[in-house]
Structures are given as C-alpha cells and as structure tokens.
Design an enzyme around this catalytic site. Structure first.
Site, PDB file in Angstrom:
ATOM      1  N   HIS A  69      73.616 -49.305  26.719  1.00  0.00           N
ATOM      2  CA  HIS A  69      72.336 -48.602  26.764  1.00  0.00           C
ATOM      3  C   HIS A  69      72.214 -47.741  25.509  1.00  0.00           C
ATOM      4  O   HIS A  69      73.163 -47.635  24.722  1.00  0.00           O
ATOM      5  CB  HIS A  69      72.209 -47.771  28.034  1.00  0.00           C
ATOM      6  CG  HIS A  69      73.213 -46.668  28.162  1.00  0.00           C
ATOM      7  ND1 HIS A  69      74.567 -46.884  28.274  1.00  0.00           N
ATOM      8  CD2 HIS A  69      73.054 -45.302  28.189  1.00  0.00           C
ATOM      9  CE1 HIS A  69      75.205 -45.729  28.371  1.00  0.00           C
ATOM     10  NE2 HIS A  69      74.313 -44.761  28.313  1.00  0.00           N
ATOM     11  N   HIS A  71      71.694 -44.397  25.000  1.00  0.00           N
ATOM     12  CA  HIS A  71      72.069 -43.001  24.839  1.00  0.00           C
ATOM     13  C   HIS A  71      72.978 -42.916  23.611  1.00  0.00           C
ATOM     14  O   HIS A  71      73.801 -43.811  23.371  1.00  0.00           O
ATOM     15  CB  HIS A  71      72.778 -42.472  26.084  1.00  0.00           C
ATOM     16  CG  HIS A  71      71.822 -42.113  27.191  1.00  0.00           C
ATOM     17  ND1 HIS A  71      72.201 -42.105  28.511  1.00  0.00           N
ATOM     18  CD2 HIS A  71      70.513 -41.754  27.166  1.00  0.00           C
ATOM     19  CE1 HIS A  71      71.148 -41.740  29.260  1.00  0.00           C
ATOM     20  NE2 HIS A  71      70.126 -41.531  28.451  1.00  0.00           N
ATOM     21  N   ASP A  73      75.666 -41.477  22.522  1.00  0.00           N
ATOM     22  CA  ASP A  73      77.116 -41.603  22.493  1.00  0.00           C
ATOM     23  C   ASP A  73      77.590 -43.043  22.675  1.00  0.00           C
ATOM     24  O   ASP A  73      78.783 -43.328  22.559  1.00  0.00           O
ATOM     25  CB  ASP A  73      77.766 -40.687  23.533  1.00  0.00           C
ATOM     26  CG  ASP A  73      77.243 -40.897  24.946  1.00  0.00           C
ATOM     27  OD1 ASP A  73      76.025 -41.098  25.099  1.00  0.00           O
ATOM     28  OD2 ASP A  73      78.046 -40.848  25.903  1.00  0.00           O
ATOM     29  N   HIS A  74      76.664 -43.949  22.949  1.00  0.00           N
ATOM     30  CA  HIS A  74      77.019 -45.355  23.130  1.00  0.00           C
ATOM     31  C   HIS A  74      76.502 -46.260  22.017  1.00  0.00           C
ATOM     32  O   HIS A  74      76.731 -47.466  22.073  1.00  0.00           O
ATOM     33  CB  HIS A  74      76.500 -45.849  24.480  1.00  0.00           C
ATOM     34  CG  HIS A  74      77.191 -45.220  25.631  1.00  0.00           C
ATOM     35  ND1 HIS A  74      78.234 -45.809  26.312  1.00  0.00           N
ATOM     36  CD2 HIS A  74      77.007 -44.004  26.215  1.00  0.00           C
ATOM     37  CE1 HIS A  74      78.651 -44.995  27.273  1.00  0.00           C
ATOM     38  NE2 HIS A  74      77.927 -43.893  27.227  1.00  0.00           N
ATOM     39  N   HIS A 147      71.770 -46.045  36.189  1.00  0.00           N
ATOM     40  CA  HIS A 147      71.812 -44.901  35.282  1.00  0.00           C
ATOM     41  C   HIS A 147      70.385 -44.398  35.066  1.00  0.00           C
ATOM     42  O   HIS A 147      69.434 -44.871  35.706  1.00  0.00           O
ATOM     43  CB  HIS A 147      72.478 -45.309  33.968  1.00  0.00           C
ATOM     44  CG  HIS A 147      72.980 -44.162  33.146  1.00  0.00           C
ATOM     45  ND1 HIS A 147      73.686 -43.095  33.684  1.00  0.00           N
ATOM     46  CD2 HIS A 147      72.899 -43.910  31.810  1.00  0.00           C
ATOM     47  CE1 HIS A 147      73.996 -42.255  32.725  1.00  0.00           C
ATOM     48  NE2 HIS A 147      73.526 -42.720  31.580  1.00  0.00           N
ATOM     49  N   ASP A 214      78.714 -45.668  32.461  1.00  0.00           N
ATOM     50  CA  ASP A 214      77.514 -44.851  32.677  1.00  0.00           C
ATOM     51  C   ASP A 214      76.682 -45.338  33.865  1.00  0.00           C
ATOM     52  O   ASP A 214      75.569 -45.845  33.706  1.00  0.00           O
ATOM     53  CB  ASP A 214      76.659 -44.820  31.410  1.00  0.00           C
ATOM     54  CG  ASP A 214      77.150 -43.773  30.428  1.00  0.00           C
ATOM     55  OD1 ASP A 214      78.381 -43.622  30.318  1.00  0.00           O
ATOM     56  OD2 ASP A 214      76.320 -43.113  29.781  1.00  0.00           O
ATOM     57  N   HIS A 272      85.682 -42.693  29.487  1.00  0.00           N
ATOM     58  CA  HIS A 272      84.428 -41.932  29.461  1.00  0.00           C
ATOM     59  C   HIS A 272      84.582 -40.599  30.200  1.00  0.00           C
ATOM     60  O   HIS A 272      83.889 -40.304  31.163  1.00  0.00           O
ATOM     61  CB  HIS A 272      83.296 -42.766  30.078  1.00  0.00           C
ATOM     62  CG  HIS A 272      81.921 -42.298  29.692  1.00  0.00           C
ATOM     63  ND1 HIS A 272      81.177 -41.482  30.509  1.00  0.00           N
ATOM     64  CD2 HIS A 272      81.160 -42.536  28.600  1.00  0.00           C
ATOM     65  CE1 HIS A 272      80.008 -41.244  29.942  1.00  0.00           C
ATOM     66  NE2 HIS A 272      79.977 -41.871  28.773  1.00  0.00           N
TER      67      HIS A 272
END
Length: 312
Positions: A69, A71, A73-74, A147, A214, A272
């Site tokens: 996804h 976000h 941090d990914h 999520h 996530d 994570h």
C-alpha cells in the site's frame, strides 16, 4: 582441484522492520527474498537503498518489487531503488506489483526526480483479488487486507519441480546426460527397455511464501498464509496494547501467531514493530504461547528458506 558445487541462494533478508517511524536501531520496513535466482523486494521504505549497502547485497539483485500500500513507510524508498537500478545499467525488466488505486502515487515515486528512467518496468496494478501473475517460476496471488487504505497481502508459490530418486536411478543405471534426456522427454529407451520419468522421480510441490502487513486480524490474512512454508507477518503491538492495534488497523504478536497456527504454516517471522518497543523478545514470548516455530525480524537479519523442511 575439486569443483565447488553451485549453491542456489534461498533466504529472506530484513532490510528494515520498524513500523511508520525509523528508530536508532530499526529502519523503515523492507524485505528481500532471494529465491530461484530472483530477488523479490517487498515494501521498500525510506532508506532501503542504504540498507542494501549494510547488507552487502547489490540492488541489482532485485527482479520484482511488491508494494502492499502507499503509506510512506512502505514505499518511499521505491524511487531511490529504481534510480539505483538505472545507475547500475540494469537491462532486464523489473516487475512491479501494487494496488491499482495507488497508480498516481506509484508514478510520483517513479518519476519524482530528474534521473533517467531507462530500465524496462512492467507494472501490475492490482484491482481484483486472485492470481495476478504466473510464469515458469512463480504464481503470484493477491488479497486485500483490512487497513485504512487499499492494502494487498501477497502469496507466492514456486512452480512444482521434478525430484529424482537417486537409488532408483542407480538401480536402472541411469546417469549424466541420460537424466537430462529423461527429464526433457519423459521417457528413455535403455538396453531394450523403456523407463518412464515417473518410474524414477516424483513431483515436488513448490514452496509458498506469504506476506501479510498492515492489517487487522482477518480471514484474508489466514487464506494468504494457508500452508505457507514461511509467513512474514506484521505484529505492530503487544497484546497489552491491542486497543491501539485495532484503532490503527494493525495486529498484535498474539494475533499474528494465531494466523500462523490456523493457516498451518511451517515458520512465522514477526515484523513491523512500533517504535514504542525496545525489547523485541517480548513479541517472541507472546507469540510462542500460540505458535512455537516463530522468530522476530531485526535489521539485516537473515533467515534461511530451505528447499527441504526447516530444522527443528
């Protein structure tokens, strides 16, 4: 001089295991699975290119990139990785899999600088669950997780392969090029008799790797992990903070272990981790009460992904 047998590398390398924020000891998440001569990179967060240096692995190892996804941090390391592959002069295609609803973000990351973009990128924007890609090495399946944005978990199954029985080959005096011919044609004429491939071999089912990140605890996470040899699963919080896990659409170590148990996986790797935690052994202790064959990720840690069963 004795020749050294070529070893095929099969391992999972943790390039980062922190949730959202990097810490002094844990980088944003990123995971490299080296498997069947390919490098499968999952969710390259910020700083992933530098983590390759510390891991002493060339970024050109990467052949496929999976974004669960968008976000930050990914995915914030995606542009830097693609830049690196361009600078390294990679000519083969790089396959990129990601949620179709994030196409805008993918393009921004890919074209966000003035660097050249010469490498061939083959995009797989995923809008429907199921098989998204299949070739002679892997079948790649996707399921949407629970999520706050469109978020995909991945299930990767290697192709079945032929496993020869050495004793049966020796009993029929089959060796060398004869083995290759038998595998290619499925039948071999030998001393007036016919030997079928099935007479001296069996089909080895391909191994399965599952990536669940996530998400709240959900059925799709269990389905992705079903029968997996290795499950890399988020465990952002400990059970004492399960209300936070629910609020932010994440899981606890206990919930990750429950998925591993229900899905009957061989081995679970927890990752994570929220920056609030310093002692990762607490995650291990919590998960082991549910699922014994579990380990915690840590930056630059490597886990074998053997062709046979894991050693107990």
């Amino acid at each position: 001089m004795q020749k050294t047998k070529h070893m095929i590398i099969r391992d999972l390398i943790i390039l980062g295991c922190s949730a959202q924020d990097s810490t002094r000891f844990r980088n944003n998440g990123a995971y490299l699975l080296r498997w069947n001569g390919e490098g499968l990179l999952f969710d390259p967060g910020e700083g992933t290119q530098r983590q390759f240096i510390f891991a002493e692995i060339a970024p050109s190892t990467v052949t496929r990139i999976f974004i669960s996804h968008f976000h930050g941090d990914h995915c914030l390391g995606l542009g830097a990785i693609l830049m690196r592959l361009n600078l390294d002069g990679v000519k083969r295609p790089i396959y990129c899999y990601y949620p179709a609803s994030g196409k805008l973000y993918f393009d921004r990351l890919r074209y966000g600088t003035a660097n050249k973009n010469d490498i061939p990128i083959i995009e797989y924007p995923v809008s429907k669950e199921g098989v998204v890609h299949k070739d002679d090495k892997f079948t790649i399946e996707a399921k949407f997780l629970d999520h706050r944005v469109d978020n995909i978990g991945w299930r990767i199954t290697e192709a079945d392969s032929i496993k020869f029985d050495k004793e049966k080959l020796q009993a029929k005096n089959i060796s060398g090029l004869q083995v290759r011919d038998l595998q290619k044609r499925g039948v071999l004429s030998l001393n007036g008799s016919t030997v079928l491939l099935s007479d001296v071999s069996e089909m080895r089912k391909g191994d399965i790797f599952a990536y669940v990140i996530d998400t709240k605890y959900c059925q799709n996470a269990i389905d992705l992990a079903k029968g997996a040899k290795l499950l890399l699963c988020e465990s952002t919080y400990l059970e004492q903070h399960k209300s936070l896990a629910f609020y932010y659409a994440h899981m606890t170590a206990k919930q990750a272990a429950t998925i591993a148990k229900q899905a009957r996986v061989q081995k679970l790797i927890l990752t994570h981790f929220s920056a609030r935690y310093f002692d990762l052994s607490l995650f291990l202790e919590e998960a082991k009460l549910i699922f014994p064959n579990v380990e915690t990720a840590d930056d630059l840690k490597r886990f074998d992904f053997p062709k046979g069963d894991f050693e107990n």
